[in-house]
Design a protein around this motif. Structure first.
Motif, PDB file in Angstrom:
ATOM      1  N   VAL A  53       0.839  -1.196   0.000  1.00 56.18           N
ATOM      2  CA  VAL A  53       0.000   0.000   0.000  1.00 56.18           C
ATOM      3  C   VAL A  53       0.880   1.254   0.000  1.00 56.18           C
ATOM      4  N   PRO A  54       0.389   2.347  -0.577  1.00 56.74           N
ATOM      5  CA  PRO A  54       1.138   3.607  -0.497  1.00 56.74           C
ATOM      6  C   PRO A  54       1.090   4.151   0.930  1.00 56.74           C
ATOM      7  N   GLU A  55       1.990   5.068   1.225  1.00 56.39           N
ATOM      8  CA  GLU A  55       1.988   5.682   2.555  1.00 56.39           C
ATOM      9  C   GLU A  55       0.811   6.638   2.738  1.00 56.39           C
ATOM     10  N   GLU A  56       0.315   7.184   1.638  1.00 54.41           N
ATOM     11  CA  GLU A  56      -0.820   8.092   1.721  1.00 54.41           C
ATOM     12  C   GLU A  56      -1.566   8.097   0.387  1.00 54.41           C
ATOM     13  N   ILE A  57      -2.850   8.386   0.453  1.00 54.51           N
ATOM     14  CA  ILE A  57      -3.679   8.563  -0.737  1.00 54.51           C
ATOM     15  C   ILE A  57      -4.253   9.965  -0.694  1.00 54.51           C
ATOM     16  N   LEU A  58      -4.118  10.683  -1.790  1.00 58.76           N
ATOM     17  CA  LEU A  58      -4.684  12.022  -1.891  1.00 58.76           C
ATOM     18  C   LEU A  58      -5.694  12.034  -3.030  1.00 58.76           C
ATOM     19  N   GLU A 107     -14.871  10.248   3.099  1.00 60.60           N
ATOM     20  CA  GLU A 107     -14.883  10.240   4.562  1.00 60.60           C
ATOM     21  C   GLU A 107     -15.127   8.836   5.103  1.00 60.60           C
ATOM     22  N   THR A 108     -16.059   8.124   4.472  1.00 58.54           N
ATOM     23  CA  THR A 108     -16.377   6.769   4.923  1.00 58.54           C
ATOM     24  C   THR A 108     -15.188   5.836   4.780  1.00 58.54           C
ATOM     25  N   LEU A 109     -14.541   5.871   3.621  1.00 56.30           N
ATOM     26  CA  LEU A 109     -13.389   4.994   3.391  1.00 56.30           C
ATOM     27  C   LEU A 109     -12.197   5.404   4.242  1.00 56.30           C
ATOM     28  N   ALA A 110     -12.019   6.699   4.437  1.00 55.25           N
ATOM     29  CA  ALA A 110     -10.893   7.186   5.252  1.00 55.25           C
ATOM     30  C   ALA A 110     -11.032   6.702   6.693  1.00 55.25           C
ATOM     31  N   GLY A 111     -12.279   6.615   7.170  1.00 50.94           N
ATOM     32  CA  GLY A 111     -12.497   6.168   8.539  1.00 50.94           C
ATOM     33  C   GLY A 111     -12.154   4.709   8.768  1.00 50.94           C
ATOM     34  N   LYS A 112     -12.104   3.929   7.691  1.00 53.30           N
ATOM     35  CA  LYS A 112     -11.784   2.502   7.803  1.00 53.30           C
ATOM     36  C   LYS A 112     -10.376   2.180   7.305  1.00 53.30           C
ATOM     37  N   SER A 113      -9.677   3.172   6.789  1.00 55.65           N
ATOM     38  CA  SER A 113      -8.399   2.930   6.115  1.00 55.65           C
ATOM     39  C   SER A 113      -7.231   2.850   7.097  1.00 55.65           C
ATOM     40  N   PRO A 114      -6.300   1.912   6.870  1.00 52.37           N
ATOM     41  CA  PRO A 114      -5.096   1.839   7.702  1.00 52.37           C
ATOM     42  C   PRO A 114      -4.064   2.905   7.339  1.00 52.37           C
ATOM     43  N   ILE A 115      -4.267   3.606   6.213  1.00 50.21           N
ATOM     44  CA  ILE A 115      -3.356   4.670   5.790  1.00 50.21           C
ATOM     45  C   ILE A 115      -4.158   5.950   5.587  1.00 50.21           C
ATOM     46  N   PRO A 116      -3.508   7.111   5.662  1.00 52.58           N
ATOM     47  CA  PRO A 116      -4.241   8.373   5.484  1.00 52.58           C
ATOM     48  C   PRO A 116      -4.833   8.503   4.086  1.00 52.58           C
ATOM     49  N   ILE A 117      -6.092   8.911   4.020  1.00 56.66           N
ATOM     50  CA  ILE A 117      -6.737   9.308   2.768  1.00 56.66           C
ATOM     51  C   ILE A 117      -7.150  10.760   2.933  1.00 56.66           C
ATOM     52  N   ARG A 118      -6.590  11.628   2.111  1.00 54.69           N
ATOM     53  CA  ARG A 118      -6.836  13.062   2.238  1.00 54.69           C
ATOM     54  C   ARG A 118      -7.649  13.561   1.042  1.00 54.69           C
ATOM     55  N   HIS A 119      -8.592  14.421   1.324  1.00 62.99           N
ATOM     56  CA  HIS A 119      -9.467  14.983   0.299  1.00 62.99           C
ATOM     57  C   HIS A 119      -8.985  16.389  -0.031  1.00 62.99           C
ATOM     58  N   ILE A 120      -8.404  16.571  -1.205  1.00 62.38           N
ATOM     59  CA  ILE A 120      -7.936  17.871  -1.671  1.00 62.38           C
ATOM     60  C   ILE A 120      -8.909  18.335  -2.742  1.00 62.38           C
TER      61      ILE A 120
END
Length: 268
Positions: free
Chosen positions: A29-34, A49-62
């Motif tokens: 997996v990547p270290e982060e998803i943007l 938001e839903t997927l970020a709450g379950k993700s083991p890595i940061p998912i950021r919404h830009i």
């Protein structure tokens, strides 16, 4: 080496959900998803938001305001917000093979950008994938175009990953390079508005800066969900900008990623 996956999206949350699921099921997996959002609405925000709450890595919404097709600008915003050493760009309708990230990192090299291919899903296969939540396909799956691109053979890929400076098939729906190389040319040119040529123009400036390209044939497999073609109206102006960079041997664009290094992006 830290890697960031930058996913460009616009008002297609059902596709984005599958894409992000495929990203989170990577063997590496990547270290982060943007998520580089070119002006989508609340449904996209809720999906992230839903997927970020379950993700083991940061998912950021830009996100940026919806003022037309500004893919170059939103990719720059996401790249500026990233903290990773290596940037992998995809579109928000590309379903990733489980070894997609590891393949890009396997061939990563400073002074090179990597260009991957895609398998095209027809409208029927796309509808079924979205309905069923399907992430996996094979050479024999119905409704696929470019079927040879379903094959993954890393050893064979090495034969095709020879340095070159071709302009053929430049697409940032499956594209990667070191952050430092991206910033050396100031990233995408923010002045590209409307569909087309912002990725080719970036490649021209990378070449002008001494970089070369490697093709990821038989690696970095990704499946492109069908969508109608974007409006081609702005293409003549974008062609003009591309030709200008070729003729002037431009390396750094005037309005690029550095504009966002110290700005506060709209994040959710």
């Amino acid at each position: 080496m830290n890697a960031a996956l930058i996913v460009t999206t616009y008002r297609r949350p059902e596709a984005l959900k599958l894409v992000l699921r495929s990203a989170l099921q990577q063997h590496r997996v990547p270290e982060e998803i943007l998520v580089a959002d070119d002006g989508s609405g609340e449904e996209t925000a809720r999906c992230i938001e839903t997927l970020a709450g379950k993700s083991p890595i940061p998912i950021r919404h830009i996100r940026q305001e919806d003022l037309g097709f500004r893919a170059a600008m939103i990719r720059n915003r996401a790249a500026a917000a990233s903290t990773a050493d290596y940037l992998i760009f995809i579109d928000g309708d590309m379903l990733l093979h489980p070894d997609f990230i590891s393949d890009h990192l396997r061939f990563a090299q400073k002074g090179f950008f990597l260009q991957g291919g895609r398998v095209l899903l027809d409208p029927s296969a796309t509808r079924n994938a979205l309905k069923e939540g399907r992430l996996k396909f094979s050479f024999s799956s119905p409704g696929l175009g470019n079927r040879l691109n379903t094959w993954r053979f890393p050893a064979l890929c090495r034969l095709f990953a020879r340095p070159n400076r071709s302009m053929r098939g430049i697409r940032t729906c499956n594209f990667s390079l070191y952050r430092s190389d991206f910033f050396s040319v100031n990233g995408f040119d923010n002045r590209f508005v409307g569909w087309g040529r912002e990725d080719s123009e970036l490649a021209v400036r990378l070449y002008n800066n001494g970089m070369k390209r490697k093709n990821l044939k038989f690696c970095a497999v990704a499946y492109h969900l069908y969508h109608k073609e974007s409006d081609r109206g702005p293409l003549p102006e974008n062609d003009r900008r591309l030709l200008q960079s070729v003729e002037n041997k431009t390396i750094r664009c005037e309005e690029g990623v550095e504009a966002y290094l110290h700005s506060k992006e709209v994040q959710r």
